[in-house]
Design an enzyme around this catalytic site. Sequence first.
Site, PDB file in Angstrom:
ATOM      1  N   SER A   1       0.824  -1.219   0.000  1.00  0.00           N
ATOM      2  CA  SER A   1       0.000   0.000   0.000  1.00  0.00           C
ATOM      3  C   SER A   1       0.855   1.264   0.000  1.00  0.00           C
ATOM      4  CB  SER A   1      -0.910   0.005   1.233  1.00  0.00           C
ATOM      5  OG  SER A   1      -1.561   1.253   1.324  1.00  0.00           O
TER       6      SER A   1
ATOM      7  N   GLY B   8     -15.815  -3.591 -12.326  1.00  0.00           N
ATOM      8  CA  GLY B   8     -15.459  -4.050 -10.985  1.00  0.00           C
ATOM      9  C   GLY B   8     -15.769  -2.975  -9.951  1.00  0.00           C
ATOM     10  N   GLY B   9     -15.149  -3.089  -8.785  1.00  0.00           N
ATOM     11  CA  GLY B   9     -15.394  -2.151  -7.697  1.00  0.00           C
ATOM     12  C   GLY B   9     -15.002  -0.722  -8.050  1.00  0.00           C
TER      13      GLY B   9
ATOM     14  N   ASN C  74     -14.175   2.741   2.032  1.00  0.00           N
ATOM     15  CA  ASN C  74     -12.703   2.754   1.978  1.00  0.00           C
ATOM     16  C   ASN C  74     -12.095   3.568   3.115  1.00  0.00           C
ATOM     17  OD1 ASN C  74     -12.999   5.429   1.159  1.00  0.00           O
ATOM     18  ND2 ASN C  74     -11.420   5.290  -0.408  1.00  0.00           N
TER      19      ASN C  74
ATOM     20  N   THR D 277      -8.846  -1.546   2.567  1.00  0.00           N
ATOM     21  CA  THR D 277      -8.599  -2.027   1.213  1.00  0.00           C
ATOM     22  C   THR D 277      -8.951  -3.509   1.116  1.00  0.00           C
ATOM     23  OG1 THR D 277      -7.033  -1.965  -0.626  1.00  0.00           O
ATOM     24  CG2 THR D 277      -6.079  -2.391   1.532  1.00  0.00           C
TER      25      THR D 277
ATOM     26  N   LYS E 213     -13.394  -4.184   1.993  1.00  0.00           N
ATOM     27  CA  LYS E 213     -14.168  -2.974   1.671  1.00  0.00           C
ATOM     28  C   LYS E 213     -15.690  -3.153   1.757  1.00  0.00           C
ATOM     29  CE  LYS E 213     -11.508   0.021  -1.300  1.00  0.00           C
ATOM     30  NZ  LYS E 213     -11.435   0.607  -2.646  1.00  0.00           N
TER      31      LYS E 213
ATOM     32  N   ASP F 285     -13.368   7.246  -2.960  1.00  0.00           N
ATOM     33  CA  ASP F 285     -12.825   6.903  -4.285  1.00  0.00           C
ATOM     34  C   ASP F 285     -13.426   7.756  -5.409  1.00  0.00           C
ATOM     35  OD1 ASP F 285     -11.027   4.974  -3.416  1.00  0.00           O
ATOM     36  OD2 ASP F 285     -12.487   3.354  -3.564  1.00  0.00           O
TER      37      ASP F 285
ATOM     38  N   SER G  70      -0.507   4.087   0.891  1.00  0.00           N
ATOM     39  CA  SER G  70      -1.153   5.004   1.832  1.00  0.00           C
ATOM     40  C   SER G  70      -0.247   5.460   2.971  1.00  0.00           C
ATOM     41  CB  SER G  70      -2.444   4.377   2.375  1.00  0.00           C
ATOM     42  OG  SER G  70      -3.373   4.245   1.330  1.00  0.00           O
TER      43      SER G  70
END
Length: 272
Positions: A14, A129-130, A86, A61, A65, A101, A16
């Site tokens: 990640s 998808g997501g 998220n 993540t 989620k 997002d 983040s």
Amino acid sequence: MIRAGVIGYPVHHSKSPAIHGYWIKKHNLSGEYKAIAILPGELEKHVQHLVQQGYAGFNVTIPHKVDIQTLCSTVDATARAIGAVNTVVIRDGKLSGMNTDAYGFIQNIKQDAPFFDFKAGPAVVLGAGGAARAIIHGLLKEGVLEILLTNRTREKAEALRDIPGASNMMIMDWDDRNDILREANLLVNTTALGMAGQEKLDIDLKALPRTALVNDIVYAPLMTPLLAQAKNKGNPFVTGIGMLLHQARPAFQAWFGVLPEVDEELRKLVQG
Ligand code: ATR
């Protein structure tokens, strides 16, 4: 000391921690942001532990989620529309879920292509998808009048009609993806195709109007084959890294009380 982090599995890749760590330092805050590996099936136990430790919240993540929603006392309208959380904020031991997002996707385009008019024509979205759910929600919120969605598996595209406001979205055959570009104002790749180690996205931008904006959510490599094709044709394009950076901003604000900026130094740091 304000504590936050990202939960997921795997989570060591990640970006983040680098993003939030950069802002903590930049704003001289007393805080920390860690990557926290949580296996599927161990979510509740570990989240309770974070609450006990006094965490201000965390990012969520893969693969948590969707499941994290059951542990939240409230889930905001955006996260409900997208069907995934998220970002979690913890206050008085209670979890509030949100999803940033769609915000990240839209803000990336607004920062990198300020001239772009979302309402000027149809948006073509590749993939279901997501990530596509969040992007379609964002486009609808910006007032995009027509969305043409195409996905290799048509049923998965049909399933996205349950996004509020998306019931009239046009679902197109994957085999027709080159032709439907003819009147597009925006083209977005929401699949992982084109990412390093993945197959290339097989698309020909010949029919795409020269003024149409092209965006790829893939950011490794930054210049994907799709974006290279757009650049060659002379189309404006926006890379994918900014979606990742901008989605982090409202989360940082919710925990640390400052809405941070996406600057060149952060882009360089995360692009590596
Ligand atoms: P995410 O939630 O991150 O968006 P996902 O749910 O795995 O990821 O979705 C991946 C998307 O890439 C899907 O739209 C998938 O198409 P299918 O629904 O047909 O599986 C698309 N995708 C993956 N590999 C593909 C390929 N080789 N060709 C075309 N589409 C592909």
